[in-house]
Design a protein around this motif. Structure first.
Motif, mmCIF file in Angstrom:
data_model
loop_
_atom_site.group_PDB
_atom_site.id
_atom_site.type_symbol
_atom_site.label_atom_id
_atom_site.label_comp_id
_atom_site.label_asym_id
_atom_site.label_seq_id
_atom_site.Cartn_x
_atom_site.Cartn_y
_atom_site.Cartn_z
ATOM 1 N N PRO A 187 10.829 -0.208 15.032
ATOM 2 C CA PRO A 187 11.141 -1.645 15.028
ATOM 3 C C PRO A 187 11.447 -2.202 16.421
ATOM 4 O O PRO A 187 10.998 -3.292 16.755
ATOM 5 C CB PRO A 187 12.357 -1.732 14.107
ATOM 6 N N GLY B 194 -2.302 -3.729 11.067
ATOM 7 C CA GLY B 194 -1.757 -4.888 10.373
ATOM 8 C C GLY B 194 -0.598 -5.501 11.139
ATOM 9 O O GLY B 194 -0.469 -6.722 11.223
ATOM 10 N N VAL B 195 0.255 -4.634 11.725
ATOM 11 C CA VAL B 195 1.388 -5.147 12.501
ATOM 12 C C VAL B 195 0.870 -5.898 13.723
ATOM 13 O O VAL B 195 1.340 -7.006 14.041
ATOM 14 C CB VAL B 195 2.316 -3.987 12.923
ATOM 15 N N CYS C 123 4.072 7.806 13.025
ATOM 16 C CA CYS C 123 4.904 7.088 13.998
ATOM 17 C C CYS C 123 5.679 8.067 14.866
ATOM 18 O O CYS C 123 5.809 7.878 16.078
ATOM 19 C CB CYS C 123 5.870 6.150 13.274
ATOM 20 N N TYR D 63 -7.346 -1.999 5.799
ATOM 21 C CA TYR D 63 -6.779 -0.889 6.555
ATOM 22 C C TYR D 63 -6.131 0.147 5.642
ATOM 23 O O TYR D 63 -5.636 -0.167 4.566
ATOM 24 C CB TYR D 63 -5.744 -1.407 7.562
ATOM 25 N N CYS D 64 -6.125 1.398 6.110
ATOM 26 C CA CYS D 64 -5.476 2.464 5.346
ATOM 27 C C CYS D 64 -3.977 2.182 5.250
ATOM 28 O O CYS D 64 -3.419 1.519 6.123
ATOM 29 C CB CYS D 64 -5.674 3.812 6.032
ATOM 30 N N PRO D 65 -3.291 2.714 4.258
ATOM 31 C CA PRO D 65 -1.843 2.535 4.166
ATOM 32 C C PRO D 65 -1.150 3.045 5.436
ATOM 33 O O PRO D 65 -1.438 4.140 5.907
ATOM 34 C CB PRO D 65 -1.446 3.378 2.955
ATOM 35 N N GLY D 66 -0.262 2.224 5.973
ATOM 36 C CA GLY D 66 0.515 2.638 7.130
ATOM 37 C C GLY D 66 -0.163 2.444 8.464
ATOM 38 O O GLY D 66 0.422 2.744 9.497
ATOM 39 N N CYS D 67 -1.392 1.929 8.479
ATOM 40 C CA CYS D 67 -2.088 1.682 9.747
ATOM 41 C C CYS D 67 -1.424 0.503 10.447
ATOM 42 O O CYS D 67 -1.257 -0.553 9.844
ATOM 43 C CB CYS D 67 -3.553 1.377 9.482
ATOM 44 N N PRO E 266 2.170 8.147 7.055
ATOM 45 C CA PRO E 266 2.461 7.039 7.973
ATOM 46 C C PRO E 266 3.730 7.208 8.804
ATOM 47 O O PRO E 266 3.722 6.945 10.007
ATOM 48 C CB PRO E 266 2.566 5.839 7.024
ATOM 49 N N VAL E 267 4.811 7.666 8.170
ATOM 50 C CA VAL E 267 6.059 7.798 8.924
ATOM 51 C C VAL E 267 5.946 8.944 9.938
ATOM 52 O O VAL E 267 6.413 8.841 11.080
ATOM 53 C CB VAL E 267 7.236 8.023 7.946
ATOM 54 N N PRO F 183 2.924 -3.381 7.731
ATOM 55 C CA PRO F 183 1.593 -3.717 8.229
ATOM 56 C C PRO F 183 0.821 -4.678 7.333
ATOM 57 O O PRO F 183 -0.216 -5.185 7.754
ATOM 58 C CB PRO F 183 0.864 -2.370 8.274
ATOM 59 N N CYS G 175 2.960 2.640 1.946
ATOM 60 C CA CYS G 175 2.979 3.498 3.143
ATOM 61 C C CYS G 175 4.379 4.020 3.434
ATOM 62 O O CYS G 175 4.534 5.048 4.084
ATOM 63 C CB CYS G 175 2.421 2.758 4.350
ATOM 64 N N LYS H 189 0.818 -1.215 0.000
ATOM 65 C CA LYS H 189 0.000 0.000 0.000
ATOM 66 C C LYS H 189 0.848 1.259 0.000
ATOM 67 O O LYS H 189 0.347 2.339 0.332
ATOM 68 C CB LYS H 189 -0.919 -0.002 1.210
ATOM 69 N N LEU I 88 6.705 2.709 5.411
ATOM 70 C CA LEU I 88 7.278 2.403 6.726
ATOM 71 C C LEU I 88 8.551 1.564 6.592
ATOM 72 O O LEU I 88 9.502 1.764 7.337
ATOM 73 C CB LEU I 88 6.251 1.663 7.599
#
Lengths: 71, 248
Positions: free
Chosen positions: B184, B28-29, B228, B21-25, B224-225, A60, A16, A14, A18
């Motif tokens: 991380p 998922g992790v 964080c 889920y939206c990108p970077g949410c 997303p970054v 993710p 993102c 996606k 990260l």
């Protein structure tokens, strides 16, 4: 130091970013191609991967698989 | 020359499904960490999950496990019902802050106080994600949301709820820890905490509660970054990471 390679399931990425931010060796980037969902997937664009797996642990969407190259 | 897989997909994660889920949410992790803990403990056939109402409402499509969908906030009550009739099963709930800390506040307090071996994974992203970014009980003072447009104030909206500290005052829980998913190194600690929470239930050690600080890039209005970084700078000072209760 170990050599590695990152495989991206491009269809599920996606974009993102990260993984790009997390990579300690900065071997990942967002590519110019577009996947079927309209996102630009991540790609490994240079050598230098040390197979640490941090990118895959940060992703993710579980799109990254990290391999260590044994010589 | 040969290759060894260092890190790949865990079997419980459904391979061919796109998450909504939206990108970077970081949901998922968190999903992946739950899957990994279940696979590493080898409890995939015994595990039963309770899906919440919130962004994670479709969690049963992403994990190859048995799931039951609970009414909003009532996941701990459903989990108790399952544990009562099938004490041999590993029962866990996965809830967000709008679900657990708001409408489900009564359920979680009594569930913790009853102290049966259950596992609760609580995702705190300081906002209602699914409904469009309204103020949650965990929204920080000064944080903007669609129902507090100029930022949350203590006079008008009260103070954010710290769930770990609140539940740690009770006698019931065996293990309470707060972790984050913004870096991380935090993700590795979160993995260990979630695995321990499931291990406690396998060993019949009592109630385990893991609060996971998560990002919501879309409703926070950040990339997303940046989200964080925002979590590091704003959420962790108010919601300190660490173990709040441990039976050991």
């Amino acid at each position: 130091m170990a050599k590695g390679r990152v495989e991206v399931r491009e269809e599920f990425c996606k974009s993102c970013g990260l993984c790009v931010a997390a990579c300690p060796k900065k071997v990942l980037r967002i590519s110019d191609s577009i996947n079927p969902r309209g996102y630009r997937p991540a790609e490994q664009f240079q050598d230098g991967c040390i197979a640490c797996g941090i990118c895959a642990r940060t992703c993710p969407d579980v799109v990254l698989t990290v391999y260590r190259i044994d010589e | 020359m040969s290759e060894t897989k260092v890190f790949g997909m865990t079997p419980t994660w459904r391979r061919d499904v796109h998450t909504h889920y939206c990108p970077g949410c970081t949901h998922g992790v968190a999903h992946r960490l739950v899957c990994e803990a279940i696979d590493e403990l080898g409890i995939r056939d015994e595990a039963i999950g309770i899906a919440p109402v919130g962004c994670a409402v479709l969690i049963h499509q992403y994990m190859d496990l048995d799931f039951i969908e609970a009414a909003h906030g009532r996941a701990p009550a459903v989990a108790y019902g399952i544990k009562a009739v099938r004490p041999d099963k590993i029962v866990f709930t996965y809830q967000g802050d709008g679900d657990l800390a708001s409408i489900g506040m009564g359920e979680i307090v009594h569930a913790v106080n009853r102290a049966w071996p259950l596992t609760v994974v609580f995702i705190n992203n300081a906002i209602y994600g699914m409904t469009g970014g309204q103020m949650a009980p965990t929204t920080l003072l000064g944080q903007k949301a669609t129902t507090c447009l100029s930022g949350r104030t203590a006079e008008a909206n009260g103070y954010p709820v710290r769930m770990c500290e609140l539940l740690a005052t009770l006698e019931g829980p065996a293990y309470i820890e707060r972790v984050a998913l913004s870096k991380p190194q935090h993700i590795l600690k979160a993995k260990a905490a979630i695995k321990k929470a499931f291990e406690n239930q396998v060993n019949n050690k009592g109630f385990s509660f893991i609060e996971v600080l998560s990002t919501c890039p879309t409703n926070w209005g950040l990339r997303p970054v940046e989200a964080c970084q925002w979590l590091e700078e704003n959420m962790i000072p108010y919601y300190p990471l660490g173990v709040f209760k441990d039976f050991e």
